[in-house]
Design a protein around this motif. Structure first.
Motif, PDB file in Angstrom:
ATOM      1  N   LYS A 122       0.832  -1.209   0.000  1.00  0.00           N
ATOM      2  CA  LYS A 122       0.000   0.000   0.000  1.00  0.00           C
ATOM      3  C   LYS A 122       0.866   1.258   0.000  1.00  0.00           C
ATOM      4  O   LYS A 122       0.557   2.239  -0.668  1.00  0.00           O
ATOM      5  N   ILE A 123       1.955   1.226   0.773  1.00  0.00           N
ATOM      6  CA  ILE A 123       2.859   2.379   0.832  1.00  0.00           C
ATOM      7  C   ILE A 123       3.456   2.629  -0.548  1.00  0.00           C
ATOM      8  O   ILE A 123       3.487   3.767  -1.030  1.00  0.00           O
ATOM      9  N   VAL A 124       3.908   1.572  -1.209  1.00  0.00           N
ATOM     10  CA  VAL A 124       4.484   1.716  -2.547  1.00  0.00           C
ATOM     11  C   VAL A 124       3.436   2.281  -3.504  1.00  0.00           C
ATOM     12  O   VAL A 124       3.730   3.182  -4.296  1.00  0.00           O
ATOM     13  N   ASP A 125       2.198   1.805  -3.415  1.00  0.00           N
ATOM     14  CA  ASP A 125       1.131   2.308  -4.281  1.00  0.00           C
ATOM     15  C   ASP A 125       0.795   3.772  -4.004  1.00  0.00           C
ATOM     16  O   ASP A 125       0.273   4.458  -4.876  1.00  0.00           O
ATOM     17  N   ALA A 126       1.105   4.245  -2.810  1.00  0.00           N
ATOM     18  CA  ALA A 126       0.804   5.638  -2.438  1.00  0.00           C
ATOM     19  C   ALA A 126       1.950   6.599  -2.780  1.00  0.00           C
ATOM     20  O   ALA A 126       1.792   7.805  -2.654  1.00  0.00           O
ATOM     21  N   LEU A 127       3.081   6.063  -3.213  1.00  0.00           N
ATOM     22  CA  LEU A 127       4.207   6.926  -3.583  1.00  0.00           C
ATOM     23  C   LEU A 127       3.838   7.749  -4.808  1.00  0.00           C
ATOM     24  O   LEU A 127       2.984   7.344  -5.600  1.00  0.00           O
ATOM     25  N   PRO A 128       4.504   8.893  -5.021  1.00  0.00           N
ATOM     26  CA  PRO A 128       4.281   9.660  -6.252  1.00  0.00           C
ATOM     27  C   PRO A 128       4.525   8.766  -7.474  1.00  0.00           C
ATOM     28  O   PRO A 128       5.335   7.839  -7.424  1.00  0.00           O
ATOM     29  N   ASP A 129       3.816   9.044  -8.553  1.00  0.00           N
ATOM     30  CA  ASP A 129       3.831   8.179  -9.736  1.00  0.00           C
ATOM     31  C   ASP A 129       5.222   7.789 -10.221  1.00  0.00           C
ATOM     32  O   ASP A 129       5.506   6.608 -10.413  1.00  0.00           O
ATOM     33  N   LYS A 130       6.085   8.763 -10.447  1.00  0.00           N
ATOM     34  CA  LYS A 130       7.429   8.447 -10.961  1.00  0.00           C
ATOM     35  C   LYS A 130       8.211   7.592  -9.974  1.00  0.00           C
ATOM     36  O   LYS A 130       8.885   6.645 -10.353  1.00  0.00           O
ATOM     37  N   MET A 131       8.132   7.943  -8.704  1.00  0.00           N
ATOM     38  CA  MET A 131       8.847   7.189  -7.673  1.00  0.00           C
ATOM     39  C   MET A 131       8.318   5.755  -7.625  1.00  0.00           C
ATOM     40  O   MET A 131       9.081   4.805  -7.531  1.00  0.00           O
ATOM     41  N   GLN A 132       7.017   5.622  -7.712  1.00  0.00           N
ATOM     42  CA  GLN A 132       6.378   4.308  -7.701  1.00  0.00           C
ATOM     43  C   GLN A 132       6.855   3.468  -8.890  1.00  0.00           C
ATOM     44  O   GLN A 132       7.182   2.286  -8.737  1.00  0.00           O
ATOM     45  N   GLN A 133       6.932   4.088 -10.074  1.00  0.00           N
ATOM     46  CA  GLN A 133       7.408   3.372 -11.260  1.00  0.00           C
ATOM     47  C   GLN A 133       8.832   2.884 -11.057  1.00  0.00           C
ATOM     48  O   GLN A 133       9.152   1.738 -11.376  1.00  0.00           O
ATOM     49  N   VAL A 134       9.683   3.748 -10.519  1.00  0.00           N
ATOM     50  CA  VAL A 134      11.079   3.385 -10.291  1.00  0.00           C
ATOM     51  C   VAL A 134      11.167   2.214  -9.309  1.00  0.00           C
ATOM     52  O   VAL A 134      11.883   1.241  -9.550  1.00  0.00           O
ATOM     53  N   VAL A 135      10.444   2.298  -8.205  1.00  0.00           N
ATOM     54  CA  VAL A 135      10.480   1.243  -7.187  1.00  0.00           C
ATOM     55  C   VAL A 135       9.986  -0.079  -7.768  1.00  0.00           C
ATOM     56  O   VAL A 135      10.610  -1.130  -7.570  1.00  0.00           O
ATOM     57  N   LYS A 136       8.889  -0.038  -8.482  1.00  0.00           N
ATOM     58  CA  LYS A 136       8.341  -1.278  -9.048  1.00  0.00           C
ATOM     59  C   LYS A 136       9.274  -1.892 -10.078  1.00  0.00           C
ATOM     60  O   LYS A 136       9.458  -3.114 -10.109  1.00  0.00           O
ATOM     61  N   LEU A 137       9.859  -1.059 -10.943  1.00  0.00           N
ATOM     62  CA  LEU A 137      10.792  -1.600 -11.940  1.00  0.00           C
ATOM     63  C   LEU A 137      12.006  -2.227 -11.262  1.00  0.00           C
ATOM     64  O   LEU A 137      12.497  -3.272 -11.685  1.00  0.00           O
ATOM     65  N   LYS A 138      12.475  -1.601 -10.185  1.00  0.00           N
ATOM     66  CA  LYS A 138      13.659  -2.109  -9.489  1.00  0.00           C
ATOM     67  C   LYS A 138      13.360  -3.381  -8.712  1.00  0.00           C
ATOM     68  O   LYS A 138      14.085  -4.370  -8.822  1.00  0.00           O
ATOM     69  N   PHE A 139      12.306  -3.371  -7.936  1.00  0.00           N
ATOM     70  CA  PHE A 139      12.110  -4.458  -6.989  1.00  0.00           C
ATOM     71  C   PHE A 139      11.090  -5.511  -7.420  1.00  0.00           C
ATOM     72  O   PHE A 139      11.113  -6.614  -6.906  1.00  0.00           O
ATOM     73  N   LEU A 140      10.223  -5.192  -8.362  1.00  0.00           N
ATOM     74  CA  LEU A 140       9.296  -6.210  -8.861  1.00  0.00           C
ATOM     75  C   LEU A 140       9.800  -6.850 -10.149  1.00  0.00           C
ATOM     76  O   LEU A 140       9.543  -8.009 -10.417  1.00  0.00           O
ATOM     77  N   HIS A 141      10.518  -6.032 -10.944  1.00  0.00           N
ATOM     78  CA  HIS A 141      10.984  -6.529 -12.247  1.00  0.00           C
ATOM     79  C   HIS A 141      12.502  -6.699 -12.310  1.00  0.00           C
ATOM     80  O   HIS A 141      13.032  -7.075 -13.352  1.00  0.00           O
ATOM     81  N   ASN A 142      13.193  -6.383 -11.212  1.00  0.00           N
ATOM     82  CA  ASN A 142      14.652  -6.530 -11.113  1.00  0.00           C
ATOM     83  C   ASN A 142      15.431  -5.802 -12.203  1.00  0.00           C
ATOM     84  O   ASN A 142      16.457  -6.282 -12.678  1.00  0.00           O
ATOM     85  N   TYR A 143      14.945  -4.628 -12.602  1.00  0.00           N
ATOM     86  CA  TYR A 143      15.667  -3.820 -13.582  1.00  0.00           C
ATOM     87  C   TYR A 143      16.930  -3.249 -12.931  1.00  0.00           C
ATOM     88  O   TYR A 143      16.946  -2.983 -11.730  1.00  0.00           O
ATOM     89  N   LYS A 144      17.940  -3.020 -13.731  1.00  0.00           N
ATOM     90  CA  LYS A 144      19.135  -2.306 -13.286  1.00  0.00           C
ATOM     91  C   LYS A 144      18.842  -0.816 -13.373  1.00  0.00           C
ATOM     92  O   LYS A 144      17.922  -0.386 -14.073  1.00  0.00           O
TER      93      LYS A 144
END
Length: 184
Positions: A122-144
């Motif tokens: 829920k906290i991740v979903d409440a982050l600002p859009d760009k920040m949320q995208q960065v977090v999800k790409l890093k930790f859900l999709h393991n992007y560099k």
């Protein structure tokens, strides 16, 4: 010398105020394109205007004042990103979540672990859009970092900054959730 700059150097507050009001919002949007943090963007733009107010008589502008202003904001944004010294050597969010699981989850029930996990989502979903995208790409999709930067059209430093800020927000909120769970 630019007429506006000449008037500002004479401490003409009305001209400065009009110049500020005409450019402030656009410059904050421009700075936010680098920082993805409205508060920091506003601070940098305000500091830029203060610098112009204090140094108008010393400035030697060869282009337009507006172009000079945008260049100053851009340079201050880049310096700010360098100053926070986020490095590739640290995976802040992963490190932080590992600390939480090591120290708190050892003594936490399975039900409480599920609650904390869902609160983190829920906290991740409440982050600002760009920040949320960065977090999800890093930790859900393991992007560099570089892959995230390419995907979102931002710099690697911006990716690092966003992850650092996300870590701070998540840490504060998760810590309070865990304290509440331990009180129950």
């Amino acid at each position: 010398m630019n007429l506006i700059l000449e008037e500002i150097s004479k401490r003409n507050r009305k001209v400065f105020k009009n110049f500020f009001n005409k450019n402030y919002k656009d410059l904050v949007v421009y700075a936010n394109g680098y920082l993805f943090d409205k508060d920091s963007s506003e601070d940098i733009v305000q500091e830029t205007f203060i610098y112009i107010w204090e140094n108008a008589d010393k400035l030697k502008i060869k282009t337009s004042l507006k172009g000079y202003l945008y260049a100053m904001v851009r340079n201050r944004c880049l310096n700010f990103l360098k100053s926070i010294k986020v490095t590739d050597n640290f995976e802040f969010l992963e490190f932080n979540l590992n600390l939480i699981t090591e120290h708190v989850f050892d003594s936490t029930s399975e039900e409480d672990k599920k609650i904390v996990y869902h609160q983190i989502l829920k906290i991740v979903d409440a982050l600002p859009d760009k920040m949320q995208q960065v977090v999800k790409l890093k930790f859900l999709h393991n992007y560099k970092y570089s892959e995230i930067a390419d995907e979102l059209g931002i710099s690697v430093n911006t990716v690092k900054t966003q992850l650092k800020r996300a870590k701070s927000k998540i840490t504060a909120l998760v810590t309070s959730i865990i304290v509440l769970l331990q009180m129950c």
